[in-house]
Write a protein that holds these residues in place. Sequence first.
Motif, PDB file in Angstrom:
ATOM      1  N   ALA A  74       0.708  -1.369   0.017  1.00 43.08           N
ATOM      2  CA  ALA A  74      -0.132  -0.144  -0.063  1.00 43.08           C
ATOM      3  C   ALA A  74       0.883   1.064   0.122  1.00 43.08           C
ATOM      4  CB  ALA A  74      -0.743  -0.112   1.351  1.00 43.08           C
ATOM      5  N   GLY A  75       2.006   1.378   0.879  1.00 43.72           N
ATOM      6  CA  GLY A  75       2.799   2.381   0.896  1.00 43.72           C
ATOM      7  C   GLY A  75       3.533   2.848  -0.387  1.00 43.72           C
ATOM      8  N   ALA A  76       4.058   1.554  -0.894  1.00 39.88           N
ATOM      9  CA  ALA A  76       4.745   1.861  -2.228  1.00 39.88           C
ATOM     10  C   ALA A  76       3.938   2.244  -3.345  1.00 39.88           C
ATOM     11  CB  ALA A  76       5.478   0.425  -2.542  1.00 39.88           C
ATOM     12  N   GLU A  77       2.678   1.707  -3.584  1.00 36.53           N
ATOM     13  CA  GLU A  77       1.735   1.986  -4.376  1.00 36.53           C
ATOM     14  C   GLU A  77       1.346   3.564  -4.350  1.00 36.53           C
ATOM     15  OE1 GLU A  77      -1.073  -1.161  -4.735  1.00 36.53           O
ATOM     16  OE2 GLU A  77       0.054  -2.115  -5.980  1.00 36.53           O
ATOM     17  N   ALA A  78       1.202   3.870  -3.303  1.00 39.93           N
ATOM     18  CA  ALA A  78       0.836   5.278  -2.914  1.00 39.93           C
ATOM     19  C   ALA A  78       2.008   6.156  -3.562  1.00 39.93           C
ATOM     20  CB  ALA A  78       0.771   5.637  -1.539  1.00 39.93           C
ATOM     21  N   GLU A  79       3.307   6.058  -3.385  1.00 41.88           N
ATOM     22  CA  GLU A  79       4.508   6.791  -3.689  1.00 41.88           C
ATOM     23  C   GLU A  79       4.371   6.372  -5.248  1.00 41.88           C
ATOM     24  OE1 GLU A  79       5.718   8.540  -2.163  1.00 41.88           O
ATOM     25  OE2 GLU A  79       5.907   8.075  -0.171  1.00 41.88           O
ATOM     26  N   GLU A  80       4.180   5.359  -5.751  1.00 46.20           N
ATOM     27  CA  GLU A  80       4.341   5.007  -7.201  1.00 46.20           C
ATOM     28  C   GLU A  80       3.267   5.846  -7.907  1.00 46.20           C
ATOM     29  OE1 GLU A  80       6.967   4.047  -8.469  1.00 46.20           O
ATOM     30  OE2 GLU A  80       7.757   2.396  -7.107  1.00 46.20           O
ATOM     31  N   ARG A  81       2.129   5.775  -7.676  1.00 43.70           N
ATOM     32  CA  ARG A  81       0.868   6.642  -8.174  1.00 43.70           C
ATOM     33  C   ARG A  81       1.559   8.217  -8.469  1.00 43.70           C
ATOM     34  NH1 ARG A  81      -2.837   3.497  -5.527  1.00 43.70           N
ATOM     35  NH2 ARG A  81      -2.339   4.606  -3.619  1.00 43.70           N
ATOM     36  N   GLU A  82       2.087   8.759  -7.527  1.00 43.89           N
ATOM     37  CA  GLU A  82       2.670  10.111  -7.501  1.00 43.89           C
ATOM     38  C   GLU A  82       3.760  10.054  -8.599  1.00 43.89           C
ATOM     39  OE1 GLU A  82       2.410  13.300  -6.300  1.00 43.89           O
ATOM     40  OE2 GLU A  82       0.353  12.298  -6.154  1.00 43.89           O
ATOM     41  N   PHE A  83       4.455   8.973  -8.605  1.00 46.62           N
ATOM     42  CA  PHE A  83       5.741   8.811  -9.478  1.00 46.62           C
ATOM     43  C   PHE A  83       5.357   8.781 -11.011  1.00 46.62           C
ATOM     44  CE2 PHE A  83       8.565   6.204 -12.230  1.00 46.62           C
ATOM     45  CZ  PHE A  83       9.669   7.041 -11.953  1.00 46.62           C
ATOM     46  N   TYR A  84       4.300   8.121 -11.311  1.00 46.41           N
ATOM     47  CA  TYR A  84       4.010   7.847 -12.721  1.00 46.41           C
ATOM     48  C   TYR A  84       3.090   8.857 -12.859  1.00 46.41           C
ATOM     49  CZ  TYR A  84       5.873   3.449 -13.075  1.00 46.41           C
ATOM     50  OH  TYR A  84       6.934   2.364 -13.005  1.00 46.41           O
ATOM     51  N   ALA A  85       2.149   9.639 -12.239  1.00 48.83           N
ATOM     52  CA  ALA A  85       1.350  10.734 -12.572  1.00 48.83           C
ATOM     53  C   ALA A  85       2.200  12.134 -12.409  1.00 48.83           C
ATOM     54  CB  ALA A  85       0.304  10.877 -11.454  1.00 48.83           C
ATOM     55  N   ARG A  86       3.333  12.341 -11.761  1.00 47.17           N
ATOM     56  CA  ARG A  86       3.697  13.566 -11.497  1.00 47.17           C
ATOM     57  C   ARG A  86       5.290  13.740 -11.376  1.00 47.17           C
ATOM     58  NH1 ARG A  86      -1.413  14.586  -9.848  1.00 47.17           N
ATOM     59  NH2 ARG A  86      -1.341  13.120  -8.331  1.00 47.17           N
ATOM     60  N   ARG A  87       5.966  12.784 -10.610  1.00 45.87           N
ATOM     61  CA  ARG A  87       7.233  12.927 -10.499  1.00 45.87           C
ATOM     62  C   ARG A  87       8.129  12.597 -11.519  1.00 45.87           C
ATOM     63  NH1 ARG A  87       6.728   9.914  -5.315  1.00 45.87           N
ATOM     64  NH2 ARG A  87       5.791  11.411  -3.715  1.00 45.87           N
ATOM     65  N   ALA A  88       8.024  11.747 -12.254  1.00 43.47           N
ATOM     66  CA  ALA A  88       8.718  11.210 -13.429  1.00 43.47           C
ATOM     67  C   ALA A  88       8.756  12.226 -14.455  1.00 43.47           C
ATOM     68  CB  ALA A  88       8.513   9.772 -13.949  1.00 43.47           C
ATOM     69  N   ASN A  89       9.689  12.633 -15.085  1.00 42.42           N
ATOM     70  CA  ASN A  89       9.727  13.534 -16.388  1.00 42.42           C
ATOM     71  C   ASN A  89       9.238  12.603 -17.687  1.00 42.42           C
ATOM     72  OD1 ASN A  89      12.311  12.447 -17.340  1.00 42.42           O
ATOM     73  ND2 ASN A  89      13.266  14.026 -16.252  1.00 42.42           N
ATOM     74  N   GLU A  90       9.243  13.385 -18.691  1.00 43.63           N
ATOM     75  CA  GLU A  90       9.002  12.521 -19.941  1.00 43.63           C
ATOM     76  C   GLU A  90       9.749  11.500 -20.310  1.00 43.63           C
ATOM     77  OE1 GLU A  90       5.969  12.647 -21.862  1.00 43.63           O
ATOM     78  OE2 GLU A  90       5.294  13.863 -20.003  1.00 43.63           O
ATOM     79  N   GLN A  91      11.077  11.934 -20.210  1.00 46.38           N
ATOM     80  CA  GLN A  91      12.230  11.050 -20.628  1.00 46.38           C
ATOM     81  C   GLN A  91      12.234   9.783 -19.505  1.00 46.38           C
ATOM     82  OE1 GLN A  91      14.419  11.542 -23.323  1.00 46.38           O
ATOM     83  NE2 GLN A  91      14.648   9.415 -22.838  1.00 46.38           N
TER      84      GLN A  91
ATOM     85  N   PRO B 216      10.753   2.021  -4.630  1.00 45.17           N
ATOM     86  CA  PRO B 216       9.803   2.841  -4.516  1.00 45.17           C
ATOM     87  C   PRO B 216      10.265   4.067  -4.093  1.00 45.17           C
ATOM     88  CG  PRO B 216       9.501   1.257  -2.968  1.00 45.17           C
ATOM     89  CD  PRO B 216      10.588   0.856  -3.620  1.00 45.17           C
ATOM     90  N   SER B 217       9.936   5.252  -4.805  1.00 43.39           N
ATOM     91  CA  SER B 217      10.789   6.614  -4.182  1.00 43.39           C
ATOM     92  C   SER B 217       9.814   7.786  -3.936  1.00 43.39           C
ATOM     93  CB  SER B 217      11.750   7.005  -5.256  1.00 43.39           C
ATOM     94  OG  SER B 217      12.196   8.217  -5.141  1.00 43.39           O
ATOM     95  N   PRO B 218       9.781   8.151  -2.587  1.00 46.34           N
ATOM     96  CA  PRO B 218      10.468   8.105  -1.587  1.00 46.34           C
ATOM     97  C   PRO B 218      10.452   6.893  -0.736  1.00 46.34           C
ATOM     98  CG  PRO B 218       9.289   9.739  -1.157  1.00 46.34           C
ATOM     99  CD  PRO B 218       8.893   9.396  -2.525  1.00 46.34           C
ATOM    100  N   MET B 219      11.354   6.551   0.053  1.00 42.34           N
ATOM    101  CA  MET B 219      11.174   5.067   0.669  1.00 42.34           C
ATOM    102  C   MET B 219      10.841   5.283   2.129  1.00 42.34           C
ATOM    103  SD  MET B 219      13.269   2.172  -1.201  1.00 42.34           S
ATOM    104  CE  MET B 219      14.945   2.780  -1.354  1.00 42.34           C
ATOM    105  N   ALA B 220      10.738   6.480   2.746  1.00 46.35           N
ATOM    106  CA  ALA B 220      10.642   6.708   3.937  1.00 46.35           C
ATOM    107  C   ALA B 220       9.591   5.853   4.608  1.00 46.35           C
ATOM    108  CB  ALA B 220      10.328   8.227   4.379  1.00 46.35           C
ATOM    109  N   PHE B 221       8.288   5.592   4.175  1.00 49.67           N
ATOM    110  CA  PHE B 221       7.403   4.885   4.651  1.00 49.67           C
ATOM    111  C   PHE B 221       7.793   3.601   5.220  1.00 49.67           C
ATOM    112  CE2 PHE B 221       7.327   3.045   0.137  1.00 49.67           C
ATOM    113  CZ  PHE B 221       6.970   1.980   0.527  1.00 49.67           C
ATOM    114  N   LEU B 222       8.943   2.847   4.495  1.00 46.28           N
ATOM    115  CA  LEU B 222       9.327   1.692   5.150  1.00 46.28           C
ATOM    116  C   LEU B 222       9.738   1.743   6.530  1.00 46.28           C
ATOM    117  CD1 LEU B 222      11.188   0.753   1.821  1.00 46.28           C
ATOM    118  CD2 LEU B 222       9.163  -0.621   2.928  1.00 46.28           C
ATOM    119  N   ASN B 223      10.296   2.844   7.030  1.00 44.63           N
ATOM    120  CA  ASN B 223      10.830   3.022   8.522  1.00 44.63           C
ATOM    121  C   ASN B 223       9.773   2.731   9.263  1.00 44.63           C
ATOM    122  OD1 ASN B 223      12.975   4.593   6.992  1.00 44.63           O
ATOM    123  ND2 ASN B 223      13.719   4.141   9.115  1.00 44.63           N
TER     124      ASN B 223
END
Length: 219
Positions: free
Chosen positions: A84-101, A169-176
């Motif tokens: 759940a934590g990783a998918e929350a971060e990855e949703r952000e990554f694919y929707a916003r954080r990652a650039n086009e390249q 998954p980035s950021p990974m702080a949720f793992l702590n």
Amino acid sequence: MSEARFVPFTDRYQPALPPEEAAAALFEILRRRRSVRMFDDRPVSRQTIEWLVRCAHTAPSGANKQPWRFVCVQDPAVKARIRAGAEAEEREFYARRANEQWLADLAPLGTDEHKEFLTTAPWLVVVFQLTHLDDGSQVYYLKESVGLACGLFLAAAQHAGLATLTHTPSPMAFLNEVLGRPKHERPFLLIPVGYASADCEVPAMAIGRRPLDEVMVVI
Ligand code: IYR
């Protein structure tokens, strides 16, 4: 004043094969490793995971401080929280954080924010780097040391016929928080471990390596 003491180096590993053949034999094993995202639910014993961690733990480290912790998760409820934590971060990554390249570079892998492997793989090994040891003492060459240990872990798993994925998954702080780890432990790499499922597919994208003369310079 130096406190160095020395003893004879007697416990030497001597392969039955000459070095060229021994190295080539290991290459035959390592070259077939693929990052796998489709795992079987077939169990892997705790003893197996302990051996893999022992292998990783042989890694050299700055001043032999061994600045790592391998948190090995098999509890399905904890795996579900990690997912759940990783998918929350990855949703952000694919929707916003990652650039086009970045998204273009990932397209051949077919990855997205769904991380089913985090609940199907029998083990999730979360590798933490220790910014200082538990007693507060300094560590050196932290990333190098933990990276070496992770490399040995992957090689040991491959040698044992097990599949792994290097997941970040980035950021990974949720793992702590999910794993209840203290602040001086920083998540470094999340390694699902198990068997590739019978219907496992891997990206068709060649994972062939660039020619040796591009990556190796002999002088
Ligand atoms: N962490 C994301 C994105 C990702 C990034 C790289 I660089 C990869 O080689 C693969 C995936 C994810 O796991 O989907």
